[in-house]
Design an enzyme around this catalytic site. Structure first.
Site, PDB file in Angstrom:
ATOM      1  CG  HIS A  56      32.226  21.778  55.340  1.00  0.00           C
ATOM      2  ND1 HIS A  56      33.347  21.200  55.316  1.00  0.00           N
ATOM      3  CD2 HIS A  56      31.605  20.696  54.273  1.00  0.00           C
ATOM      4  CE1 HIS A  56      33.880  20.478  54.619  1.00  0.00           C
ATOM      5  NE2 HIS A  56      32.737  19.859  53.824  1.00  0.00           N
TER       6      HIS A  56
ATOM      7  CG  HIS B 230      36.835  19.310  51.909  1.00  0.00           C
ATOM      8  ND1 HIS B 230      36.909  18.163  52.619  1.00  0.00           N
ATOM      9  CD2 HIS B 230      35.831  19.820  51.274  1.00  0.00           C
ATOM     10  CE1 HIS B 230      35.690  18.251  52.738  1.00  0.00           C
ATOM     11  NE2 HIS B 230      34.888  19.008  52.210  1.00  0.00           N
TER      12      HIS B 230
ATOM     13  CG  HIS C 217      29.451  18.381  45.781  1.00  0.00           C
ATOM     14  ND1 HIS C 217      30.640  19.140  46.101  1.00  0.00           N
ATOM     15  CD2 HIS C 217      29.470  17.422  46.847  1.00  0.00           C
ATOM     16  CE1 HIS C 217      30.945  19.120  47.232  1.00  0.00           C
ATOM     17  NE2 HIS C 217      30.272  18.160  47.859  1.00  0.00           N
TER      18      HIS C 217
ATOM     19  CG  ASP D 115      31.383  20.906  50.361  1.00  0.00           C
ATOM     20  OD1 ASP D 115      32.707  20.925  50.517  1.00  0.00           O
ATOM     21  OD2 ASP D 115      30.583  20.507  50.868  1.00  0.00           O
TER      22      ASP D 115
END
Length: 280
Positions: free
Chosen positions: A238, A77, A265, A242
């Site tokens: 969001h 973030h 991720h 990321d």
């Protein structure tokens, strides 16, 4: 394109999502060409960890740089805020193992960056001119990430959850001639989210020790536990946050259309690693 750094230092204190440890982060201006890098000021000799793909050590529900006791977790973030606001060079001092989650978004970082402003630096960012020439696709079951040739730098993301309040969402966002304004309004405010039925399992696994209804949206079968949302499609926005943070570990954004669907991720970092290999 000129490089930029902060005009003044900024700082925030808060609890890390997974560790539950309170840390203080101070971000200072840095020399042209130095990039974005972390300094563990709580450790002997204050080890430095560059915000680079090569030092990613784990990607379980967050991205960690560096290994062992000297690493820094949940960097995505903050790095998205710096990259999205055009901060190429920054010294990020932290007195603990994890970046504060704050409100679960990048909004507080972005607000602080906007308040102090940026300073242009003499060095030109030559890497920013790298273009994706051939499509890159990475699959994992029904999830994928991709980078395809494009005339602009664009991020598009899709998610699909059985929970009706989330369902299937897609969103696309591009860097514009005023990327700081666009990022600050469209991406930075989107908060991290979790699923009600997974919380107990994650806590027993030693994760989300710092998670709360104040720093994460929680969704259950009957809807959102802690509304209201900032956007109707806040979850997928969001995910773009990321993705921007993870790909910022390249040090620049190649001209390409970055696509992701139900990704993680781990897939984000695999894409960054593939791009890095091609650029070299």
């Amino acid at each position: 394109m000129k490089q930029h750094t902060l005009a003044e230092a900024i700082a925030h204190t808060g609890v890390g999502l997974h560790s539950g440890v309170s840390t203080h982060v101070r971000i200072l201006p840095a020399d042209a060409g130095s990039g974005r890098y972390f300094v563990r000021v709580d450790l002997p000799d204050s080890p430095t960890i560059p915000a680079q793909v090569a030092v990613v050590s784990q990607t379980v529900l967050s991205t960690q740089l560096g290994g062992g006791e000297t690493g820094v977790r949940t960097v995505e973030h903050l790095l998205a805020a710096l990259a999205g606001m055009g901060v190429d060079n920054a010294r990020i001092e932290i007195d603990g193992p994890e970046i504060p989650l704050l409100d679960g978004s990048a909004q507080e970082w972005v607000t602080s960056i906007a308040e102090v402003g940026l300073v242009a630096q003499a060095v030109t960012n030559n890497l920013a001119s790298f273009d994706i020439q051939e499509p890159i696709w990475i699959h994992q079951d029904d999830a994928f990430v991709a980078a395809i040739p494009a005339s602009e730098t664009r991020f598009s993301y899709g998610i699909d959850f059985d929970l009706p309040a989330i369902g299937n969402q897609w969103y696309s966002w591009s860097l514009t001639t005023e990327p700081d304004t666009s990022f600050a309004q469209e991406i930075a405010p989107a908060r991290t989210f979790g699923l009600l039925h997974q919380i107990e399992y994650l806590q027993k696994s030693g994760l989300i020790k710092g998670g709360s209804l104040d720093n994460a949206l929680i969704c259950g079968p009957d809807g959102w536990v802690n509304p209201p949302l900032r956007f109707a499609n806040e979850p997928v926005r969001h995910k773009i946050l990321d993705l921007v943070g993870d790909l910022s570990l390249l040090g620049y954004f190649p001209r390409a259309h970055f696509l992701a669907y139900k990704a993680s991720h781990n897939l984000h970092i695999q894409l960054a690693q593939r791009i890095l290999a091609l650029s070299n």
